[in-house]
Design an enzyme around this catalytic site. Structure first.
Site, PDB file in Angstrom:
ATOM      1  N   HIS A  60     -12.990  -6.022   4.908  1.00 11.19           N
ATOM      2  CA  HIS A  60     -13.670  -5.223   4.073  1.00 11.19           C
ATOM      3  C   HIS A  60     -14.779  -5.062   5.196  1.00 11.19           C
ATOM      4  O   HIS A  60     -15.364  -5.713   5.989  1.00 11.19           O
ATOM      5  CB  HIS A  60     -14.196  -5.446   2.900  1.00 11.19           C
ATOM      6  CG  HIS A  60     -13.241  -5.530   1.984  1.00 11.19           C
ATOM      7  ND1 HIS A  60     -12.710  -4.445   1.036  1.00 11.19           N
ATOM      8  CD2 HIS A  60     -12.521  -6.121   1.555  1.00 11.19           C
ATOM      9  CE1 HIS A  60     -11.979  -5.029   0.298  1.00 11.19           C
ATOM     10  NE2 HIS A  60     -11.638  -5.769   0.661  1.00 11.19           N
ATOM     11  N   ASN A  70      -8.289  -9.635   2.349  1.00 10.91           N
ATOM     12  CA  ASN A  70      -7.933  -8.940   2.845  1.00 10.91           C
ATOM     13  C   ASN A  70      -9.509  -8.285   3.335  1.00 10.91           C
ATOM     14  O   ASN A  70     -10.529  -8.412   2.810  1.00 10.91           O
ATOM     15  CB  ASN A  70      -7.816  -7.715   2.213  1.00 10.91           C
ATOM     16  CG  ASN A  70      -7.981  -7.116   0.958  1.00 10.91           C
ATOM     17  OD1 ASN A  70      -9.028  -7.708   0.117  1.00 10.91           O
ATOM     18  ND2 ASN A  70      -8.091  -5.848   0.321  1.00 10.91           N
ATOM     19  N   CYS A  90     -11.709  -0.137  -5.852  1.00  9.63           N
ATOM     20  CA  CYS A  90     -10.899  -1.600  -5.482  1.00  9.63           C
ATOM     21  C   CYS A  90     -11.714  -2.623  -5.640  1.00  9.63           C
ATOM     22  O   CYS A  90     -13.617  -2.731  -5.332  1.00  9.63           O
ATOM     23  CB  CYS A  90     -11.800  -0.894  -3.767  1.00  9.63           C
ATOM     24  SG  CYS A  90     -10.844  -2.368  -2.408  1.00  9.63           S
ATOM     25  N   ASN A 140       1.095  -1.196   0.249  1.00  6.57           N
ATOM     26  CA  ASN A 140      -0.613   0.266  -0.026  1.00  6.57           C
ATOM     27  C   ASN A 140       1.082   1.279  -0.246  1.00  6.57           C
ATOM     28  O   ASN A 140       2.097   1.285   0.240  1.00  6.57           O
ATOM     29  CB  ASN A 140      -0.959   0.062   1.263  1.00  6.57           C
ATOM     30  CG  ASN A 140      -2.340  -1.050   1.175  1.00  6.57           C
ATOM     31  OD1 ASN A 140      -2.919  -1.213  -0.331  1.00  6.57           O
ATOM     32  ND2 ASN A 140      -2.448  -1.110   2.310  1.00  6.57           N
ATOM     33  N   CYS A 184      -5.610  -7.703  -3.851  1.00  7.31           N
ATOM     34  CA  CYS A 184      -5.336  -6.459  -4.728  1.00  7.31           C
ATOM     35  C   CYS A 184      -6.231  -6.470  -5.587  1.00  7.31           C
ATOM     36  O   CYS A 184      -5.543  -6.810  -6.752  1.00  7.31           O
ATOM     37  CB  CYS A 184      -4.060  -5.608  -4.573  1.00  7.31           C
ATOM     38  SG  CYS A 184      -4.853  -3.763  -5.672  1.00  7.31           S
ATOM     39  N   GLY A 185      -8.262  -6.819  -5.518  1.00  8.97           N
ATOM     40  CA  GLY A 185      -8.057  -6.455  -7.450  1.00  8.97           C
ATOM     41  C   GLY A 185      -7.655  -5.716  -8.355  1.00  8.97           C
ATOM     42  O   GLY A 185      -7.822  -6.610  -9.403  1.00  8.97           O
ATOM     43  N   ASN A 200     -10.932  -1.872   5.006  1.00 12.63           N
ATOM     44  CA  ASN A 200     -11.490  -1.401   3.894  1.00 12.63           C
ATOM     45  C   ASN A 200     -12.758  -0.949   4.016  1.00 12.63           C
ATOM     46  O   ASN A 200     -12.991  -1.685   4.162  1.00 12.63           O
ATOM     47  CB  ASN A 200     -10.964  -2.072   2.394  1.00 12.63           C
ATOM     48  CG  ASN A 200      -8.902  -2.178   2.057  1.00 12.63           C
ATOM     49  OD1 ASN A 200      -8.907  -1.288   1.870  1.00 12.63           O
ATOM     50  ND2 ASN A 200      -8.857  -4.095   2.131  1.00 12.63           N
ATOM     51  N   GLU A 232      -9.831   3.725   1.845  1.00 11.46           N
ATOM     52  CA  GLU A 232      -9.170   1.928   0.743  1.00 11.46           C
ATOM     53  C   GLU A 232      -8.016   1.794   2.458  1.00 11.46           C
ATOM     54  O   GLU A 232      -7.154   3.018   2.742  1.00 11.46           O
ATOM     55  CB  GLU A 232      -7.946   2.221  -0.042  1.00 11.46           C
ATOM     56  CG  GLU A 232      -8.457   0.862  -0.922  1.00 11.46           C
ATOM     57  CD  GLU A 232      -7.584   0.913  -1.702  1.00 11.46           C
ATOM     58  OE1 GLU A 232      -6.312   0.691  -1.605  1.00 11.46           O
ATOM     59  OE2 GLU A 232      -7.731   1.175  -3.462  1.00 11.46           O
ATOM     60  N   GLY A 272     -13.269  -4.929  -3.018  1.00  6.63           N
ATOM     61  CA  GLY A 272     -13.904  -4.220  -1.903  1.00  6.63           C
ATOM     62  C   GLY A 272     -15.172  -4.048  -2.923  1.00  6.63           C
ATOM     63  O   GLY A 272     -16.229  -3.938  -2.306  1.00  6.63           O
TER      64      GLY A 272
HETATM   65  O1  ZDP Z   1      -6.448  -4.210   1.915  1.00  2.00           O
HETATM   66  C1  ZDP Z   1      -5.623  -3.083   2.028  1.00  2.00           C
HETATM   67  O2  ZDP Z   1      -5.065  -2.968   2.374  1.00  2.00           O
HETATM   68  C2  ZDP Z   1      -5.741  -2.725   0.645  1.00  2.00           C
HETATM   69  N1  ZDP Z   1      -5.776  -1.105   0.776  1.00  2.00           N
HETATM   70  C3  ZDP Z   1      -4.917  -3.511  -0.881  1.00  2.00           C
HETATM   71  C4  ZDP Z   1      -5.397  -2.924  -2.091  1.00  2.00           C
HETATM   72  C5  ZDP Z   1      -6.697  -3.444  -2.275  1.00  2.00           C
HETATM   73  C6  ZDP Z   1      -7.174  -2.700  -3.856  1.00  2.00           C
HETATM   74  N2  ZDP Z   1      -8.006  -1.426  -3.554  1.00  2.00           N
HETATM   75  C7  ZDP Z   1      -8.472  -3.423  -4.605  1.00  2.00           C
HETATM   76  O3  ZDP Z   1      -9.038  -3.535  -5.852  1.00  2.00           O
HETATM   77  O4  ZDP Z   1      -8.669  -4.658  -4.115  1.00  2.00           O
HETATM   78  C8  ZDP Z   1      -6.095  -2.372  -4.536  1.00  2.00           C
END
Ligand code: ZDP
Length: 395
Positions: A182, A180, A240, A83, A92-93, A213, A231, A243
């Site tokens: 959310h 990650n 995201c 990050n 990270c999608g 997130n 984020e 997300g």
């Molecule tokens: O989980 C986190 O700490 C995110 N900031 C990682 C990045 C996620 C992202 N926005 C996505 O697209 O999944 C890039």
């Protein structure tokens, strides 16, 4: 924030080649380390260096840095992402779509190509589609509290749910993991949410021990949602991917939307499908190349700078000493206009001696009045010449 006067990226150990990519305005620096022999090769990156690189004013600018590395869990390659604040999330999608586009661009792959990519969120599989966009098999979402992780208990909707008090405001939230964490908050109007305030507070809410997130979502229809993103480790971003997946999973679980929907993010739309038979989430969206660049080795830059400094004003010894000790060598080039402002530093071997002699002869042979007239005439004749040239051009 880094100081503008020091050599940028001064902790870098070598030249750094990277490509900038973006997916819906979520932007990343991509580094290709697939040929590294050490699977933990990180290009000498440290959290501080990532922060410097991602800085939009003193650095390159990005929401994160992504590394393509040799596989470490049976895949074709491994992805690591950092990050903008230097922390390392699991997945990270948008980033993995950018990675797929980056790999295809470098290797010349076409539609139908898939990549088995090892991540901290397990195996993720992007596929290049015929229209140039990328579909990503994001795997199944994590719906148990300890997998997200969150202290919220699993509720009637089959995923962690509850009410969170944030600075006196109470939000009804759901949580889901895509590797990650959310938190998803359905609201009547996303535009009215103070994202800077509640995003920052929810990111570090004690209900999310690994931070989270944050997504505010408004349901326009069962197959069309609009969301805003805060984020973890990056703040408000234009999109995201993980997300958007977590948001569709949460909203479907809450009975607010279908299994397949378009999610509008500030940077543009993503198509998300939570497949009933496999339990996996699929994300379709764009990823684009922005530019390629090389940051030179900062040690070489510092060396070049110090050489230039050695030729700066009043460093007479630096210039005259080597000339005296090695008289056979040609004296180094000097710029009299900057070096000799306090008088000629090499009167016995001045490179401008001839020009100076002509100026001196001119000055000593004329009165001040003469010189003023000379300067005025010169200016007049040049102005006239320019006027004649311009009117000739237009006529
Ligand atoms: O989980 C986190 O700490 C995110 N900031 C990682 C990045 C996620 C992202 N926005 C996505 O697209 O999944 C890039």
């Amino acid at each position: 924030m880094s100081s503008p006067s020091k050599t940028p990226f001064s902790s870098l150990q070598a030249e750094l080649s990277f490509s900038k990519y973006q997916g819906l305005g979520n932007d990343f620096l991509m580094l290709d380390g697939r040929s590294a022999s050490d699977p933990d090769f990180v290009f000498g990156l440290t959290p501080e260096l990532v922060i410097e690189l991602c800085d939009r004013r003193f650095g390159v600018g990005g929401d994160g840095v992504i590394l393509a590395l040799p596989a470490n869990n049976g895949g074709e390659l491994r992805m690591r992402i950092f990050n903008a604040d230097g922390t390392e999330p699991e997945m990270c999608g948008n980033g993995i779509r950018c990675l797929a586009r980056f790999l295809a661009d470098r290797d010349g792959d076409g539609a139908g190509r898939t990549w088995q990519i090892d991540t901290l969120a397990g195996r993720i599989v992007p596929e290049l589609l015929p229209d140039g966009t990328i579909r990503v098999d994001m795997g199944a979402p994590f719906l148990h509290s300890d997998q997200v992780p969150t202290t919220l208990p699993v509720g009637a909707a089959g995923l962690p749910q509850g009410e969170l008090d944030v600075d006196g405001e109470v939000f009804a939230v759901a949580a889901a993991g895509m590797g990650n964490p959310h938190v998803v908050i359905p609201v009547p109007l996303v535009e009215e949410i103070d994202l800077e305030r509640f995003g920052a507070l929810l990111e570090v809410h004690p209900a999310f021990p690994a931070k989270t997130n944050v997504h505010f979502v408004q349901v326009l229809s069962p197959d069309h949602l609009v969301m805003r993103v805060w984020e973890r480790g990056a703040g408000p971003t234009l999109a995201c991917g993980t997300g958007a997946c977590a948001t569709l999973v949460s909203c479907h679980s809450l009975g607010l939307c279908d299994r397949r929907a378009r999610l509008d993010l500030p940077g543009g739309p993503l198509q998300i499908h939570w497949d009933a038979s496999s339990g996996k989430v699929f994300m379709d969206g764009p990823a684009e190349h922005v530019f390629d660049a090389v940051i030179p080795d900062p040690r070489a830059v510092a060396e070049a700078r110090s050489q230039a400094t050695r030729q700066a004003p009043n460093l007479e010894e630096a210039i005259t000493a080597p000339v005296a000790s090695q008289p056979q060598q040609a004296p180094p080039e000097i710029d009299c206009a900057t070096v000799c402002t306090n008088g000629c530093i090499r009167p016995d071997n001045c490179p401008s001696a001839e020009a100076r002699a002509r100026v001196e002869a001119l000055l000593s042979g004329r009165s001040l009045d003469d010189l003023v007239t000379l300067a005025t005439n010169t200016l007049e004749s040049r102005t006239r010449a320019r006027f004649e040239r311009d009117s000739g051009l237009s006529g």
